[in-house]
Scaffold this active site. Structure first.
Site, mmCIF file in Angstrom:
data_model
loop_
_atom_site.group_PDB
_atom_site.id
_atom_site.type_symbol
_atom_site.label_atom_id
_atom_site.label_comp_id
_atom_site.label_asym_id
_atom_site.label_seq_id
_atom_site.Cartn_x
_atom_site.Cartn_y
_atom_site.Cartn_z
ATOM 1 N N SER A 3 -2.819 -0.174 0.112
ATOM 2 C CA SER A 3 -2.738 -0.951 -1.128
ATOM 3 C C SER A 3 -3.281 -2.361 -0.919
ATOM 4 C CB SER A 3 -1.307 -0.991 -1.656
ATOM 5 O OG SER A 3 -0.421 -1.526 -0.710
ATOM 6 N N GLU A 4 -3.093 -2.918 0.290
ATOM 7 C CA GLU A 4 -3.687 -4.220 0.592
ATOM 8 C C GLU A 4 -4.036 -4.336 2.073
ATOM 9 O OE1 GLU A 4 -1.350 -6.447 -2.963
ATOM 10 O OE2 GLU A 4 -0.470 -5.296 -1.340
ATOM 11 N N THR A 5 -5.081 -5.097 2.328
ATOM 12 C CA THR A 5 -5.470 -5.510 3.675
ATOM 13 C C THR A 5 -5.561 -7.021 3.665
ATOM 14 O OG1 THR A 5 -6.712 -3.478 4.115
ATOM 15 C CG2 THR A 5 -7.279 -5.414 5.430
#
Length: 305
Positions: free
Chosen positions: A45-47
């Site tokens: 979902s996020e990096t």
């Protein structure tokens, strides 16, 4: 050039639960396009990319990407990056440590307190950098219900009605009747795109919430859907909790004082998450909002880029 990375499970003390996060260290020299492609490669979902701070008195500069776009601010990358940076810099094998980090995000500096343990998962808590504000929007209850395969009567509870809020990232807050209604949701992104408002230049994401939870300590049970970000469903969303703080205060008319909330998310995905929200109310307004949670490292490696 090789760059270190680690995978953390955030808003949990248990590996393979919570919200997974990729943390890429030594990210100076990576351009925007490359960071976006790396985020798409990890497909979490996020990096978050950790760079040298612009202000040498600060801890780090963070860039946060979903598979679809960059975000000015996000909760689980803030918590996860703060813990990852602290664990990389500190020897925590012999004694616990309490640290304070100042993280530069696109929204501005974010102050984050970190508690590193010896045998327990680390905990981080940050000051929400922008207070939640209600944005102008109107909603068709039937259209919202159709987008989530609910009955119109299942949308809303008590005096809570659908509303649009942002603390840096805009979310439509969709109250649903109870945990059973939340569990029954089947999200249709096409129908959502037809009824969702544009806010701050983007299609707003959906954040469903109801009182209670599977965890008896939870005050609210939530789910988040963000097709515009390339996220079908998110196990834990700190930026949405930051936005939700405004809705909680507005609809529940919180009295002056300190109000703690435990918010659960990700249950239906098999990745239960626990997000701590603390609100200080003064003069009938939110004076301070803090969001926190635990995180555990799952893996580490090198990127050959």
């Amino acid at each position: 050039m090789s760059r270190r990375y680690a995978i953390y499970d955030v808003f949990t003390d248990t590996r393979l639960a919570g919200n997974p996060l990729a943390v890429v260290f030594d990210a100076d020299g990576l351009d925007d396009g490359t960071m976006q492609r790396i985020a798409r490669e990890f497909n979490l979902s996020e990096t978050v990319f950790v760079k040298r701070p612009e202000n040498p008195a600060h801890t780090a500069r963070l860039r946060i990407f979903t598979p679809g776009r960059e975000l000015p601010f996000a909760g689980h990358p803030t918590v996860g990056a703060a813990i990852a940076i602290a664990e990389a810099a500190e020897d925590v094998a012999t004694q616990p440590r309490d640290l304070v980090s100042m993280l530069e995000e696109n929204i501005g500096p974010v102050r984050c307190a970190v508690k590193l343990g010896v045998r327990e998962a680390a905990f981080a808590e940050f000051d929400v950098p922008r207070k939640s504000a209600r944005l102008e929007a109107t909603f068709d209850r039937q259209a919202l219900a159709d987008a989530f395969s609910l009955k119109p009567g299942q949308v809303g509870f008590e005096n809570h009605v659908p509303s649009l809020w942002s603390a840096g990232v805009a979310f439509v807050m969709i109250p649903v009747h109870d945990v059973a209604a939340a569990a029954a949701v089947e999200f249709d992104p096409t129908l959502w795109e037809r009824c969702a408002p544009f806010a701050e230049g983007r299609l707003a994401s959906a954040y469903l919430y109801c009182r209670g939870g599977v965890n008896h300590n939870a005050r609210f049970h939530t789910r988040m859907f963000a097709p515009d970000m390339g996220i079908s469903e998110d196990p834990a969303t700190g930026a949405a909790v930051a936005a939700l703080s405004g809705a909680i205060h507005f609809f529940d008319k919180l009295v002056d004082g300190h109000h703690p909330f435990l918010i659960e998310q990700g249950v239906e995905m098999g990745r239960p998450s626990s997000i701590h929200l603390h609100l200080d109310i003064s003069g009938g307004a939110i004076a301070r909002a803090r969001i926190g949670g635990q995180a555990v490292r799952l893996a580490a490696g090198m990127l050959d880029l």
